[in-house]
Design an enzyme around this catalytic site. Structure first.
Site, PDB file in Angstrom:
ATOM      1  N   CYS A   1       0.859  -1.188   0.000  1.00 67.61           N
ATOM      2  CA  CYS A   1       0.000   0.000   0.000  1.00 67.61           C
ATOM      3  C   CYS A   1       0.897   1.241   0.000  1.00 67.61           C
ATOM      4  O   CYS A   1       1.496   1.555   1.031  1.00 67.61           O
ATOM      5  CB  CYS A   1      -0.908  -0.011   1.227  1.00 67.61           C
TER       6      CYS A   1
ATOM      7  N   HIS B   1      -1.878  -4.836 -10.506  1.00 67.01           N
ATOM      8  CA  HIS B   1      -2.520  -3.669 -11.132  1.00 67.01           C
ATOM      9  C   HIS B   1      -2.733  -3.914 -12.620  1.00 67.01           C
ATOM     10  O   HIS B   1      -1.825  -4.419 -13.295  1.00 67.01           O
ATOM     11  CB  HIS B   1      -1.646  -2.418 -10.952  1.00 67.01           C
TER      12      HIS B   1
ATOM     13  N   GLU C   1      -9.902   0.377  -6.625  1.00 65.15           N
ATOM     14  CA  GLU C   1      -9.015  -0.486  -5.845  1.00 65.15           C
ATOM     15  C   GLU C   1      -9.673  -1.833  -5.516  1.00 65.15           C
ATOM     16  O   GLU C   1     -10.842  -1.891  -5.123  1.00 65.15           O
ATOM     17  CB  GLU C   1      -8.624   0.186  -4.526  1.00 65.15           C
TER      18      GLU C   1
ATOM     19  N   CYS D   1      -4.141   6.043  -5.112  1.00 62.16           N
ATOM     20  CA  CYS D   1      -3.591   4.703  -4.903  1.00 62.16           C
ATOM     21  C   CYS D   1      -2.107   4.801  -5.196  1.00 62.16           C
ATOM     22  O   CYS D   1      -1.719   5.011  -6.360  1.00 62.16           O
ATOM     23  CB  CYS D   1      -4.274   3.690  -5.828  1.00 62.16           C
TER      24      CYS D   1
ATOM     25  N   GLY E   1      -0.826   2.010  -7.275  1.00 57.05           N
ATOM     26  CA  GLY E   1      -1.458   2.173  -8.589  1.00 57.05           C
ATOM     27  C   GLY E   1      -0.779   3.255  -9.405  1.00 57.05           C
ATOM     28  O   GLY E   1      -0.572   3.109 -10.615  1.00 57.05           O
TER      29      GLY E   1
HETATM   30  N1  LIG Z   1      -6.365  -2.219  -2.651  1.00 54.32           N
HETATM   31  C1  LIG Z   1      -4.945  -2.599  -2.688  1.00 54.32           C
HETATM   32  C2  LIG Z   1      -4.236  -2.250  -1.368  1.00 54.32           C
HETATM   33  C3  LIG Z   1      -4.170  -0.745  -1.108  1.00 54.32           C
HETATM   34  C4  LIG Z   1      -3.307  -0.047  -2.127  1.00 54.32           C
HETATM   35  C5  LIG Z   1      -3.431   1.467  -2.206  1.00 54.32           C
HETATM   36  N2  LIG Z   1      -4.294   2.116  -1.270  1.00 54.32           N
HETATM   37  C6  LIG Z   1      -2.069   2.148  -2.273  1.00 54.32           C
HETATM   38  O1  LIG Z   1      -1.922   3.288  -1.790  1.00 54.32           O
HETATM   39  O2  LIG Z   1      -1.143   1.536  -2.864  1.00 54.32           O
HETATM   40  C7  LIG Z   1      -4.830  -4.117  -2.974  1.00 54.32           C
HETATM   41  O3  LIG Z   1      -5.748  -4.877  -2.619  1.00 54.32           O
HETATM   42  O4  LIG Z   1      -3.782  -4.498  -3.516  1.00 54.32           O
END
Ligand SMILES: N[C@H](CCC[C@H](N)C(=O)O)C(=O)O
Length: 287
Positions: free
Chosen positions: A76, A171, A220, A229, A232
């Site tokens: 994250c 991603h 997400e 993100c 992301g």
């Molecule tokens: N939803 C993402 C985790 C949070 C990533 C995001 N909030 C960031 O800042 O990288 C997943 O399941 O891989």
């Protein structure tokens, strides 16, 4: 349970410090339900998920992150900046550079001191390590050794060209001429739950604004639409470089609904991300 709510560009998490508060350490199988409850705005606190800060045998600290739906993620980016700010401001780090273990690997963080009125950290740079480019690393169906660059796939009735990148978490990046016109809410789940991705996937739409500037909106995995993100945005820069849209090894400005990140896919293959992190509130979770 004591918590601190923080955000990175509006991507917000309820953080439980497990470094010296045994009351914040639960039985392992209770964290998914805790994240679902805490993330709920009406019956909980309201957030994109929860983050646990703990000790590590392999790094200076350990970060675990659970999405709004209770699924645990391997990384994250925005959360890492919040964790870095928290451990430095609260005196756990003792120095501006330190490492953080995630399920997706060990990253290194560097905080910038004294950039806020109360002399707390506001900007953090995280070396996110090297992206995973092969299908086996995402993971996704197909030849595990092959890359997915500008590949045509069908999602429901939708035929889309995707570029897939792992930043420790998966991603799928889609380039578009008008990122604001994308029906993220409709297309996001179609792609997230596609059988192409056995562990589901985060989805980013990217509009190229120039050789060192992109705009990004994200659906997400496990949390839906968020204001930003971090992983992301890193995946978007890697994908834009692989597709020849962004200058290689230069800082790229990534515009997200919650603000901007500066991301460089460096000559050493590491992706480095610089951005803000901020406190929102702290308190006690009752029952
Ligand atoms: N939803 C993402 C985790 C949070 C990533 C995001 N909030 C960031 O800042 O990288 C997943 O399941 O891989």
């Amino acid at each position: 349970m004591k918590f601190t709510k923080m955000h990175g560009l509006g991507n917000n998490y309820v953080i439980f410090n497990q470094l010296d508060d045994p009351g914040n350490v639960l039985e392992e199988d209770r964290y998914p339900a805790l994240s679902r409850k805490v993330s709920q705005i009406n019956f909980g606190i309201g957030s994109d998920g929860i983050i646990l800060i703990g000790s590590s045998e392999k790094a200076d600290f350990k970060m675990r992150i659970f999405n709004e739906d209770g699924s645990e993620a391997k990384n994250c980016g925005n959360g890492l900046r919040c964790v870095a700010k928290y451990v430095y401001d609260h005196g756990y780090a003792g120095r501006r550079n330190f490492t953080i273990e995630t399920l997706g690997g060990i990253v290194s963080a560097e905080v910038e001191e004294g950039r806020t009125v109360d002399d707390h950290v506001s900007f953090v740079t995280v070396d996110m390590g090297k992206p995973g480019l092969q299908k086996g690393a995402i993971p996704m169906q197909g030849d595990p050794e092959a890359r997915t660059i500008d590949e045509l796939h069908t999602f429901g009735e939708q035929l889309l060209r995707i570029t897939c990148i792992s930043m420790g978490n998966p991603h799928a990046i889609i380039f578009t001429g008008d990122v604001q016109a994308v029906e993220v809410e409709r297309l996001g789940p179609l792609i997230e739950y596609s059988s192409l991705f056995p562990e589901r996937v985060n989805v980013g739409w990217v509009q190229v604004k120039g050789p060192r500037e992109i705009e990004c909106r994200v659906w997400e995995r496990g949390s839906g639409i968020t204001m930003a993100c971090g992983t992301g945005a890193c995946a978007a820069v890697v994908a834009a470089t692989l597709n020849g849209f962004s200058d290689p090894h230069q800082p790229i400005t990534v515009h997200l609904p919650g603000g901007d990140l500066e991301i460089t896919w460096d000559v050493d293959g590491h992706v480095r991300k610089r951005g803000e992190a901020a406190y929102i509130c702290s308190g006690e979770l009752i029952a």
